[in-house]
Scaffold this motif. Structure first.
Motif, PDB file in Angstrom:
ATOM      1  N   PRO A 195      12.781  -9.569 -19.105  1.00  0.00           N
ATOM      2  CA  PRO A 195      13.486 -10.838 -18.925  1.00  0.00           C
ATOM      3  C   PRO A 195      12.789 -12.028 -19.579  1.00  0.00           C
ATOM      4  CG  PRO A 195      12.279 -10.286 -16.928  1.00  0.00           C
ATOM      5  CD  PRO A 195      12.157  -9.097 -17.840  1.00  0.00           C
ATOM      6  N   ILE A 196      11.562 -11.831 -20.079  1.00  0.00           N
ATOM      7  CA  ILE A 196      10.806 -12.940 -20.658  1.00  0.00           C
ATOM      8  C   ILE A 196      11.407 -13.334 -22.003  1.00  0.00           C
ATOM      9  CG2 ILE A 196       8.528 -13.725 -21.394  1.00  0.00           C
ATOM     10  CD1 ILE A 196       7.342 -11.463 -19.697  1.00  0.00           C
ATOM     11  N   PRO A 197      11.735 -14.599 -22.215  1.00  0.00           N
ATOM     12  CA  PRO A 197      12.274 -15.044 -23.505  1.00  0.00           C
ATOM     13  C   PRO A 197      11.157 -15.225 -24.527  1.00  0.00           C
ATOM     14  CG  PRO A 197      12.197 -16.899 -22.002  1.00  0.00           C
ATOM     15  CD  PRO A 197      11.745 -15.703 -21.221  1.00  0.00           C
ATOM     16  N   ASN A 198      10.710 -14.138 -25.113  1.00  0.00           N
ATOM     17  CA  ASN A 198       9.541 -14.185 -25.983  1.00  0.00           C
ATOM     18  C   ASN A 198       9.686 -13.155 -27.091  1.00  0.00           C
ATOM     19  OD1 ASN A 198       7.076 -14.871 -26.996  1.00  0.00           O
ATOM     20  ND2 ASN A 198       5.877 -14.143 -25.252  1.00  0.00           N
ATOM     21  N   ALA A 199       8.829 -13.263 -28.079  1.00  0.00           N
ATOM     22  CA  ALA A 199       8.753 -12.298 -29.172  1.00  0.00           C
ATOM     23  C   ALA A 199       7.338 -12.337 -29.712  1.00  0.00           C
ATOM     24  CB  ALA A 199       9.761 -12.644 -30.262  1.00  0.00           C
ATOM     25  N   PHE A 200       6.896 -11.237 -30.291  1.00  0.00           N
ATOM     26  CA  PHE A 200       5.568 -11.236 -30.901  1.00  0.00           C
ATOM     27  C   PHE A 200       5.526 -10.193 -32.010  1.00  0.00           C
ATOM     28  CE2 PHE A 200       5.368  -8.206 -27.435  1.00  0.00           C
ATOM     29  CZ  PHE A 200       4.700  -7.118 -27.976  1.00  0.00           C
ATOM     30  N   ALA A 201       4.581 -10.379 -32.913  1.00  0.00           N
ATOM     31  CA  ALA A 201       4.454  -9.479 -34.054  1.00  0.00           C
ATOM     32  C   ALA A 201       3.092  -8.816 -34.044  1.00  0.00           C
ATOM     33  CB  ALA A 201       4.643 -10.257 -35.354  1.00  0.00           C
ATOM     34  N   LEU A 202       3.037  -7.603 -34.574  1.00  0.00           N
ATOM     35  CA  LEU A 202       1.772  -6.906 -34.769  1.00  0.00           C
ATOM     36  C   LEU A 202       1.367  -7.039 -36.236  1.00  0.00           C
ATOM     37  CD1 LEU A 202       2.424  -3.634 -32.721  1.00  0.00           C
ATOM     38  CD2 LEU A 202       1.509  -5.825 -31.930  1.00  0.00           C
ATOM     39  N   SER A 203       0.111  -6.799 -36.506  1.00  0.00           N
ATOM     40  CA  SER A 203      -0.392  -7.025 -37.860  1.00  0.00           C
ATOM     41  C   SER A 203       0.167  -6.055 -38.887  1.00  0.00           C
ATOM     42  CB  SER A 203      -1.922  -6.940 -37.862  1.00  0.00           C
ATOM     43  OG  SER A 203      -2.368  -5.692 -37.363  1.00  0.00           O
ATOM     44  N   ALA A 232       5.939 -15.123 -40.292  1.00  0.00           N
ATOM     45  CA  ALA A 232       4.875 -15.981 -40.824  1.00  0.00           C
ATOM     46  C   ALA A 232       3.514 -15.575 -40.264  1.00  0.00           C
ATOM     47  CB  ALA A 232       5.168 -17.441 -40.489  1.00  0.00           C
ATOM     48  N   HIS A 233       3.465 -15.169 -38.988  1.00  0.00           N
ATOM     49  CA  HIS A 233       2.196 -14.707 -38.403  1.00  0.00           C
ATOM     50  C   HIS A 233       1.629 -13.537 -39.206  1.00  0.00           C
ATOM     51  CE1 HIS A 233       1.574 -17.139 -34.915  1.00  0.00           C
ATOM     52  NE2 HIS A 233       2.691 -16.788 -34.313  1.00  0.00           N
ATOM     53  N   VAL A 234       2.514 -12.608 -39.587  1.00  0.00           N
ATOM     54  CA  VAL A 234       2.066 -11.419 -40.315  1.00  0.00           C
ATOM     55  C   VAL A 234       1.689 -11.782 -41.745  1.00  0.00           C
ATOM     56  CG1 VAL A 234       2.704  -9.097 -41.083  1.00  0.00           C
ATOM     57  CG2 VAL A 234       3.517  -9.954 -38.871  1.00  0.00           C
ATOM     58  N   GLU A 235       2.556 -12.556 -42.402  1.00  0.00           N
ATOM     59  CA  GLU A 235       2.306 -12.928 -43.796  1.00  0.00           C
ATOM     60  C   GLU A 235       1.011 -13.730 -43.951  1.00  0.00           C
ATOM     61  OE1 GLU A 235       3.851 -12.208 -46.609  1.00  0.00           O
ATOM     62  OE2 GLU A 235       5.356 -10.953 -45.642  1.00  0.00           O
ATOM     63  N   ARG A 236       0.722 -14.567 -42.976  1.00  0.00           N
ATOM     64  CA  ARG A 236      -0.484 -15.397 -43.046  1.00  0.00           C
ATOM     65  C   ARG A 236      -1.707 -14.688 -42.460  1.00  0.00           C
ATOM     66  NH1 ARG A 236      -0.484 -18.510 -46.769  1.00  0.00           N
ATOM     67  NH2 ARG A 236      -2.133 -19.695 -45.760  1.00  0.00           N
ATOM     68  N   ARG A 237      -1.549 -13.436 -42.086  1.00  0.00           N
ATOM     69  CA  ARG A 237      -2.631 -12.587 -41.577  1.00  0.00           C
ATOM     70  C   ARG A 237      -3.353 -13.221 -40.381  1.00  0.00           C
ATOM     71  NH1 ARG A 237      -6.349  -9.899 -46.033  1.00  0.00           N
ATOM     72  NH2 ARG A 237      -6.530  -8.383 -44.334  1.00  0.00           N
ATOM     73  N   HIS A 238      -2.594 -13.806 -39.485  1.00  0.00           N
ATOM     74  CA  HIS A 238      -3.183 -14.481 -38.334  1.00  0.00           C
ATOM     75  C   HIS A 238      -3.932 -13.523 -37.419  1.00  0.00           C
ATOM     76  CE1 HIS A 238      -0.269 -18.127 -38.706  1.00  0.00           C
ATOM     77  NE2 HIS A 238      -1.251 -18.154 -39.576  1.00  0.00           N
ATOM     78  N   HIS A 239      -3.469 -12.288 -37.327  1.00  0.00           N
ATOM     79  CA  HIS A 239      -4.141 -11.315 -36.458  1.00  0.00           C
ATOM     80  C   HIS A 239      -5.564 -11.063 -36.952  1.00  0.00           C
ATOM     81  CE1 HIS A 239       0.206 -10.557 -36.349  1.00  0.00           C
ATOM     82  NE2 HIS A 239       0.028 -10.243 -35.080  1.00  0.00           N
ATOM     83  N   MET A 240      -5.692 -10.794 -38.256  1.00  0.00           N
ATOM     84  CA  MET A 240      -7.009 -10.491 -38.806  1.00  0.00           C
ATOM     85  C   MET A 240      -7.887 -11.738 -38.821  1.00  0.00           C
ATOM     86  SD  MET A 240      -8.941  -8.115 -39.855  1.00  0.00           S
ATOM     87  CE  MET A 240      -7.747  -6.788 -40.064  1.00  0.00           C
ATOM     88  N   ARG A 241      -7.313 -12.876 -39.163  1.00  0.00           N
ATOM     89  CA  ARG A 241      -8.089 -14.117 -39.197  1.00  0.00           C
ATOM     90  C   ARG A 241      -8.587 -14.484 -37.791  1.00  0.00           C
ATOM     91  NH1 ARG A 241      -3.931 -17.948 -42.142  1.00  0.00           N
ATOM     92  NH2 ARG A 241      -5.430 -19.582 -41.547  1.00  0.00           N
ATOM     93  N   ASN A 242      -7.728 -14.243 -36.811  1.00  0.00           N
ATOM     94  CA  ASN A 242      -8.123 -14.520 -35.433  1.00  0.00           C
ATOM     95  C   ASN A 242      -9.247 -13.581 -34.994  1.00  0.00           C
ATOM     96  OD1 ASN A 242      -7.480 -16.424 -33.401  1.00  0.00           O
ATOM     97  ND2 ASN A 242      -6.578 -14.804 -32.164  1.00  0.00           N
ATOM     98  N   LEU A 243      -9.134 -12.324 -35.408  1.00  0.00           N
ATOM     99  CA  LEU A 243     -10.157 -11.326 -35.062  1.00  0.00           C
ATOM    100  C   LEU A 243     -11.493 -11.683 -35.702  1.00  0.00           C
ATOM    101  CD1 LEU A 243     -10.701  -8.590 -33.680  1.00  0.00           C
ATOM    102  CD2 LEU A 243     -10.082  -7.490 -35.835  1.00  0.00           C
TER     103      LEU A 243
END
Length: 398
Positions: A195-203, A232-243
Motif C-alpha cells: 500500500p506504500i506509494p513509493n518506488a525504488f531502483a536497483l543498480s 536517473a538514479h541508475v543512470e547517475r550511478r547513485h547506488h555505487m557513488r553512495n556506497l
C-alpha cells in the motif's frame, strides 16, 4: 633566562619508583640536579617532553616506550614554569626544520590553533569527498549490475509480485520513451503488492513500483515522472557513488578516531552516527540530482513534466496530515490506509523536505519547454494499470 637559580626538585631514574629528593640549579639552558649522592647535568634540549603541573613542571628524558623514562620534576611558580617551557621550546626548534614547525605550532594561541585546524580539516575534507566522487569512475558498470542482482534476488523472494499485461505494456512503452538513447543499462519494471506509494531502483536497472503508488496516482504523467526519477538514479550511478562515499566516510572517521577503542563504546556510537548522518546527506543530494535529470529526460521526449511535481504535492498533503478532498475519499477507511500515511512520513524522512523539493522542481520545469505528451497508453490500459493488485488481491481472497 635563568641565571644560577635553584629550585626544589625530585628525580625519578626510571628504575625505582622512589624518587631522589634534591635541588635543581638552572643556568641558561642547562639544569643540574643535585641530591645526597647524585649529580646530573642535562641540557634542556635533551628532554623529549615538557609538561606543566600544578606544582611547577615535569621534564621527561626519553621517548622510549619500552621502558620507564627518567623524569625530572621541578617545583616552581607558574611564571617560572612558563619560562622553562619557552626555553625548552626554543632549544627544540633549533634542532631541525621539522622541529621548528612543530614547536611553532605548539606555541600558538589555542583559539588560533583551533581555527587553523578547522580550516585545514575543511580543505582536506573537501578534496577528500571530491576524490571519492572520482573513485566511482574507475569502478566498472559490471559491479553495479552485480550488486543489483544480489539485492534483486532478495527482493523477489520477499515481495509478492502482481504484474499484469497492462503494467507490462505501460512500463515497456514508458521505458522506450524515457531511457536515454545512449544508456548502458538494461531497465525492467516490476510491480509489487504494497500500500506504500513509493518506488525504488536497483543498480542493475531493476525498478520496483509499489502498487500503492499506481493505485493512488491521478494520471499517467505522475507515474512517468516517478519512473524518470528512478531511471536517473541508475543512470547517475547513485547506488555505487553512495556506497563509495559511505565507505570513505567510515574510513575517514576510523582514521581520525583510530582503532582499538576498547570499552569506549560512545566513540563507536559516534562513528556510526557520523556515517549515518553523512550518508543521509548524500542521499538527499542524489535525490535532488535525480529530480534534475528526470526533468531533462522527460523534456527531451516532449513528455509532460508536471507529474513529478503533482506527485510530491500530494505526498506533502499526506505528510502534513491533511485530509484529501471529499471526491477522493474512499467510502470506507481501513487500517491499511492509516498505515500507508505513516509509511509516507517514514519515506520522506530520508528524502529532501517536500517543500524544498517542489521549489526545485518548479524551477526546473519553468526552464525550457514543459512537454505536451501526457499519455503513453490508452485510457483503457491505464485504468487497468491504476487498479493493479486491487483485482489481484480480490482474486486471491476468493
Amino acid at each position: 633566562m635563568f641565571q644560577n637559580q635553584t629550585f626544589t626538585s625530585r628525580y625519578f631514574n626510571g628504575v625505582s619508583a622512589v624518587p631522589e629528593e634534591g635541588t635543581v640549579l638552572v643556568h641558561g639552558q642547562t639544569v643540574q640536579f643535585n641530591s645526597f649522592d647524585t649529580n646530573h647535568v642535562i641540557n634542556l634540549s635533551q628532554f623529549t617532553e615538557f609538561t606543566r603541573t600544578h606544582k611547577g613542571c615535569k621534564l621527561t628524558l626519553l621517548p622510549d616506550e619500552t621502558k620507564e623514562s627518567p623524569v625530572l620534576e621541578i617545583f616552581c611558580s607558574k611564571e617560572d614554569a612558563k619560562l622553562f617551557e619557552k626555553i625548552w621550546i626554543q632549544n627544540k626548534k633549533s634542532q631541525s626544520h621539522s622541529n621548528a614547525l612543530f614547536y611553532s605550532i605548539r606555541e600558538m594561541n589555542p583559539i588560533v590553533l583551533g581555527l587553523l585546524s578547522l580550516i585545514v580539516v575543511s580543505i582536506v575534507g573537501f578534496f577528500y569527498w571530491k576524490g571519492l566522487e572520482l573513485v566511482t569512475n574507475f569502478i566498472p558498470l559490471s559491479m553495479d549490475k552485480s550488486f543489483g542482482d544480489s539485492v534483486q534476488l532478495k527482493m523477489d523472494s520477499q515481495f509478492q509480485k502482481c504484474d499484469s499485461k497492462a503494467t507490462d505494456r505501460f512500463f515497456s512503452e514508458a521505458l522506450k520513451k524515457i531511457v536515454p538513447k545512449d544508456s548502458k543499462h538494461q531497465f525492467d519494471v516490476t510491480v509489487i503488492e504494497s500500500p506504500i506509494p513509493n518506488a525504488f531502483a536497483l543498480s542493475n536497472g531493476k525498478i520496483y513500483f509499489f502498487s500503492g503508488l499506481l493505485n493512488e496516482s491521478e494520471s499517467q504523467e505522475e507515474v512517468l515522472g516517478v519512473l524518470a526519477h528512478e531511471i536517473a538514479h541508475v543512470e547517475r550511478r547513485h547506488h555505487m557513488r553512495n556506497l563509495v562515499k559511505a565507505g570513505g566516510t567510515s574510513l575517514a572517521i576510523s582514521l581520525v578516531i583510530g582503532p582499538g577503542l576498547g570499552n569506549m563504546e560512545f566513540l563507536e556510537t559516534f562513528t556510526e552516527l557520523g556515517s549515518t548522518i553523512l550518508v543521509l546527506k548524500f542521499s538527499r543530494d542524489f535525490e535532488t540530482e535525480a529530480d534534475k535529470f528526470s526533468i531533462e529526460y522527460l523534456k527531451s521526449q516532449n513528455i509532460s513534466t508536471e507529474g513529478l511535481l503533482s506527485f510530491f504535492q500530494r505526498m506533502e498533503s499526506l505528510e502534513n496530515g491533511e485530509e484529501p478532498s471529499e471526491e477522493n475519499v474512499p467510502a470506507i477507511k481501513t487500517k491499511e490506509e492509516d498505515f500507508t500515511a505513516k509509511q509516507i512520513t517514514d519515506f520522506l524522512s530520508t528524502h529532501p523536505a517536500t517543500q524544498e523539493r517542489m521549489k526545485t522542481l518548479e524551477s526546473l520545469i519553468q526552464k525550457g519547454k514543459k512537454g505536451t505528451i501526457k499519455k503513453v497508453v490508452s485510457d483503457t490500459i491505464w485504468k487497468e494499470v491504476q487498479t493493479v493488485c486491487l483485482d489481484f488481491k480480490n482474486s486471491e481472497s476468493k
